[in-house]
Design a protein around this motif. Structure first.
Motif, PDB file in Angstrom:
ATOM      1  N   ILE A 276       0.821  -1.206   0.000  1.00 42.57           N
ATOM      2  CA  ILE A 276       0.000   0.000   0.000  1.00 42.57           C
ATOM      3  C   ILE A 276       0.860   1.263   0.000  1.00 42.57           C
ATOM      4  CG2 ILE A 276      -1.696   1.315   1.349  1.00 42.57           C
ATOM      5  CD1 ILE A 276      -2.838  -1.407   2.259  1.00 42.57           C
ATOM      6  N   GLY A 277       1.964   1.257   0.721  1.00 40.89           N
ATOM      7  CA  GLY A 277       2.861   2.411   0.737  1.00 40.89           C
ATOM      8  C   GLY A 277       2.330   3.536   1.605  1.00 40.89           C
ATOM      9  N   PRO A 278       3.205   4.524   1.906  1.00 35.77           N
ATOM     10  CA  PRO A 278       2.776   5.662   2.733  1.00 35.77           C
ATOM     11  C   PRO A 278       1.694   6.476   2.022  1.00 35.77           C
ATOM     12  CG  PRO A 278       5.177   5.568   2.539  1.00 35.77           C
ATOM     13  CD  PRO A 278       4.626   4.613   1.536  1.00 35.77           C
ATOM     14  N   LYS A 279       0.719   6.964   2.794  1.00 37.39           N
ATOM     15  CA  LYS A 279      -0.356   7.779   2.239  1.00 37.39           C
ATOM     16  C   LYS A 279      -0.101   9.252   2.555  1.00 37.39           C
ATOM     17  CE  LYS A 279      -3.724   4.039   2.628  1.00 37.39           C
ATOM     18  NZ  LYS A 279      -4.991   3.574   3.243  1.00 37.39           N
ATOM     19  N   ILE A 280      -0.838  10.115   1.896  1.00 40.46           N
ATOM     20  CA  ILE A 280      -0.638  11.560   2.038  1.00 40.46           C
ATOM     21  C   ILE A 280      -0.721  11.965   3.511  1.00 40.46           C
ATOM     22  CG2 ILE A 280      -1.596  13.834   1.493  1.00 40.46           C
ATOM     23  CD1 ILE A 280      -2.599  12.617  -1.151  1.00 40.46           C
ATOM     24  N   GLY A 281       0.312  12.657   3.959  1.00 40.44           N
ATOM     25  CA  GLY A 281       0.331  13.175   5.331  1.00 40.44           C
ATOM     26  C   GLY A 281       0.913  12.231   6.359  1.00 40.44           C
ATOM     27  N   GLN A 282       1.068  10.947   6.049  1.00 38.63           N
ATOM     28  CA  GLN A 282       1.606  10.001   7.026  1.00 38.63           C
ATOM     29  C   GLN A 282       3.090  10.246   7.272  1.00 38.63           C
ATOM     30  OE1 GLN A 282       0.584   6.071   5.418  1.00 38.63           O
ATOM     31  NE2 GLN A 282      -0.938   5.823   7.037  1.00 38.63           N
ATOM     32  N   ARG A 283       3.500  10.127   8.527  1.00 35.34           N
ATOM     33  CA  ARG A 283       4.916  10.160   8.870  1.00 35.34           C
ATOM     34  C   ARG A 283       5.482   8.743   8.721  1.00 35.34           C
ATOM     35  NH1 ARG A 283       7.468  13.586  12.672  1.00 35.34           N
ATOM     36  NH2 ARG A 283       7.838  11.816  14.079  1.00 35.34           N
TER      37      ARG A 283
ATOM     38  N   LYS B 201     -11.551  11.646  -0.123  1.00 31.01           N
ATOM     39  CA  LYS B 201     -10.598  11.175  -1.143  1.00 31.01           C
ATOM     40  C   LYS B 201     -10.526   9.647  -1.203  1.00 31.01           C
ATOM     41  CE  LYS B 201      -7.721  15.315  -0.839  1.00 31.01           C
ATOM     42  NZ  LYS B 201      -6.400  15.869  -0.451  1.00 31.01           N
ATOM     43  N   GLY B 202     -11.401   8.994  -0.442  1.00 32.74           N
ATOM     44  CA  GLY B 202     -11.434   7.522  -0.484  1.00 32.74           C
ATOM     45  C   GLY B 202     -11.795   6.909   0.843  1.00 32.74           C
ATOM     46  N   GLU B 203     -10.866   6.972   1.811  1.00 35.65           N
ATOM     47  CA  GLU B 203     -11.120   6.404   3.140  1.00 35.65           C
ATOM     48  C   GLU B 203     -10.195   7.048   4.153  1.00 35.65           C
ATOM     49  OE1 GLU B 203     -10.166   2.266   3.233  1.00 35.65           O
ATOM     50  OE2 GLU B 203      -8.129   2.555   2.479  1.00 35.65           O
ATOM     51  N   ASP B 204     -10.598   6.982   5.417  1.00 36.73           N
ATOM     52  CA  ASP B 204      -9.748   7.514   6.481  1.00 36.73           C
ATOM     53  C   ASP B 204      -8.626   6.526   6.773  1.00 36.73           C
ATOM     54  OD1 ASP B 204      -8.837   9.270   8.353  1.00 36.73           O
ATOM     55  OD2 ASP B 204     -10.289   8.721   9.898  1.00 36.73           O
ATOM     56  N   TYR B 205      -7.532   7.008   7.316  1.00 31.29           N
ATOM     57  CA  TYR B 205      -6.396   6.151   7.654  1.00 31.29           C
ATOM     58  C   TYR B 205      -5.593   6.797   8.770  1.00 31.29           C
ATOM     59  CZ  TYR B 205      -4.371   9.412   4.221  1.00 31.29           C
ATOM     60  OH  TYR B 205      -4.006  10.535   3.514  1.00 31.29           O
ATOM     61  N   GLY B 206      -4.710   6.007   9.362  1.00 25.88           N
ATOM     62  CA  GLY B 206      -3.905   6.474  10.481  1.00 25.88           C
ATOM     63  C   GLY B 206      -2.779   7.389  10.055  1.00 25.88           C
ATOM     64  N   PRO B 207      -2.108   8.013  11.026  1.00 28.80           N
ATOM     65  CA  PRO B 207      -1.090   9.026  10.705  1.00 28.80           C
ATOM     66  C   PRO B 207       0.328   8.508  10.513  1.00 28.80           C
ATOM     67  CG  PRO B 207      -1.490   9.004  13.054  1.00 28.80           C
ATOM     68  CD  PRO B 207      -2.409   7.980  12.475  1.00 28.80           C
TER      69      PRO B 207
END
Length: 434
Positions: free
Chosen positions: A221-228, A275-281
């Motif tokens: 999946i790889g890092p998503k926008i905003g994730q550290r 933009k699709g779904e929520d996800y963790g940081p």
């Protein structure tokens, strides 16, 4: 059912049996990749997976002493990415009223026989009710095997180069056998890297090749926008509650940081959902050291699990988003700068060091200002060394368990032969009736 188990299943009953909700149960003693193999295959058969975990007392009564206690074993199943819910005190002999209580229509188990203290099939009731599904047993691994490695101090399980082993260039057997085994190992890594549905790619898998940098084995999946992107490393030998609590605390530390920065504000949550779904940081990349690196520092026959086995254990953990095989013992500036996702935002380490070094191996991330340390926790002393100590302290009990396992296998084989004969007789009778 053991007298020490609850007679009735705890919790509210499900309103109905759900076709896609499945049940798996077991001891899950120091949760290894054989357990994860059964769990991921079971999850592929449905939409939800409930995991029943037997009590310490029930296991002692039917099998022998546990290495990990119930709380530690529940931590392991809870941390598995494909588990929907863990159920403690599940009866050793699977009962229809228990699985029905939780709305599970089918029970899933490997194609090996599991028997109770008297040698009877633990799944005889669900099999008779036609509510049993079979998956393949993971070859060459079991809790008994691992206990044997500890008691005998064997080192034949070490892998010199996992990358070459996967390509069929190293390992026992002929060239054709090595190639076949390498392909099977790669497929198992791909399976364990699946997302929470167990059907799509999830965790990224990389190799660190030193001068050649990073090589990707499988995408995810790889890092998503905003994730550290944060980095952790270790041996992760006999992957257990100490490792799990550390990884969980890393995620929680990042969640707390994100909370202060507004990650969980209604506006930001709605924006991600839009933009699709929520996800963790946070995106956690875990580096796993080679066998020879661990053996250099710990000696004897450590690691008890080789790098392939340890990597599979890390891959199945819900707190990990990427695994790097062959990670260096010292995360240097050069190593961190070559990271596939750019230099990590943080490098985390636990409160104790299980492989002492004369130098500060985390000097580079400290100098870069990205070093973070997780505080003390309840399970920080639970690691491969303390698990081996538990075994050695009760050596006589565990050796008796090993012997009992052998005698039990003979009983199980007799039961299997009887089942085959009964099945053969049933088919003959059906043929005569036609």
């Amino acid at each position: 059912m053991s007298a020490t188990d609850p007679v009735n299943p705890p919790g509210e009953p499900a309103p109905e049996l759900l076709e896609g909700r499945l049940w798996v149960d077991g001891c899950f003693d120091f949760f290894h990749h054989g357990h994860a193999g059964a769990v991921v295959q079971a999850r592929q058969l449905g939409d939800e997976l409930y995991v029943g975990v037997h009590s310490d007392e029930a296991i002692l009564e039917n099998k022998g002493p546990t290495v990990m206690n119930l709380k530690e074993r529940l931590m392991a199943t809870d941390a598995c990415r494909w588990v929907t819910k863990s159920i403690p005190y599940a009866p050793y002999v699977t009962q229809l009223d228990w699985i029905t209580h939780y709305g599970c229509k089918y029970v899933v188990h490997g194609d090996d026989i599991t028997s109770d203290g008297s040698g009877e099939d633990c799944y005889r009731f669900v099999k008779a009710a036609d509510r049993f599904k079979v998956v393949k047993r993971t070859p060459s691994i079991s809790t008994t095997d691992l206990v044997g490695r500890m008691l005998l101090c064997t080192r034949g399980h070490f892998i010199k180069s996992l990358q070459k082993t996967l390509e069929g260039e190293e390992g026992p057997g002929t060239a054709e056998e090595r190639k076949k085994e390498g392909e099977a190992m790669k497929e198992r890594i791909r399976l364990y890297a699946a997302d929470e549905t167990a059907k799509q790619p999830g965790v990224e898998v990389w190799f660190w090749s030193g001068e050649n940098g990073f090589d990707k084995l499988f995408g995810g999946i790889g890092p998503k926008i905003g994730q550290r992107v944060v980095y952790v490393d270790g041996g992760f030998d006999l992957f257990s509650s100490g490792h799990i609590e550390f990884l969980k605390m890393v995620v929680e530390a990042e969640e707390e940081l994100a909370r202060r920065d507004g990650w969980y504000s209604e506006q930001n949550v709605n924006e991600r959902k839009g933009k699709g779904e929520d996800y963790g940081p946070v995106f956690v990349a875990a580096g796993v050291h080679d066998d020879d690196v661990i053996n250099k520092w710990k000696g004897v026959n450590y690691p008890i699990m080789n790098i392939y086995e340890r990597g599979l254990c890390v891959l199945q953990c819900r707190y990990v988003n990427a695994v790097i095989f062959g990670a260096p013992f010292e995360p240097t500036k050069e190593y961190l700068a070559k990271f596939p996702w750019s230099t990590p935002d943080a490098v985390y380490h636990g409160p104790t060091s299980f492989m002492p070094s004369t130098k500060d191996v985390y000097a580079a991330p400290k100098e870069m200002g990205i070093y973070r340390e997780i505080g003390h926790h309840e399970f920080e002393e639970v690691n491969a060394g303390t698990i081996v100590q538990r075994i050695m302290k009760s050596r006589d009990l565990y050796e008796a368990r090993q012997r009992a396992k052998g005698m039990k296998a003979d009983i199980e084989a007799a039961h299997k032969e009887r089942e085959l004969l009964e099945e053969e007789q049933r088919k003959k009778e059906e043929k005569l009736q036609k």
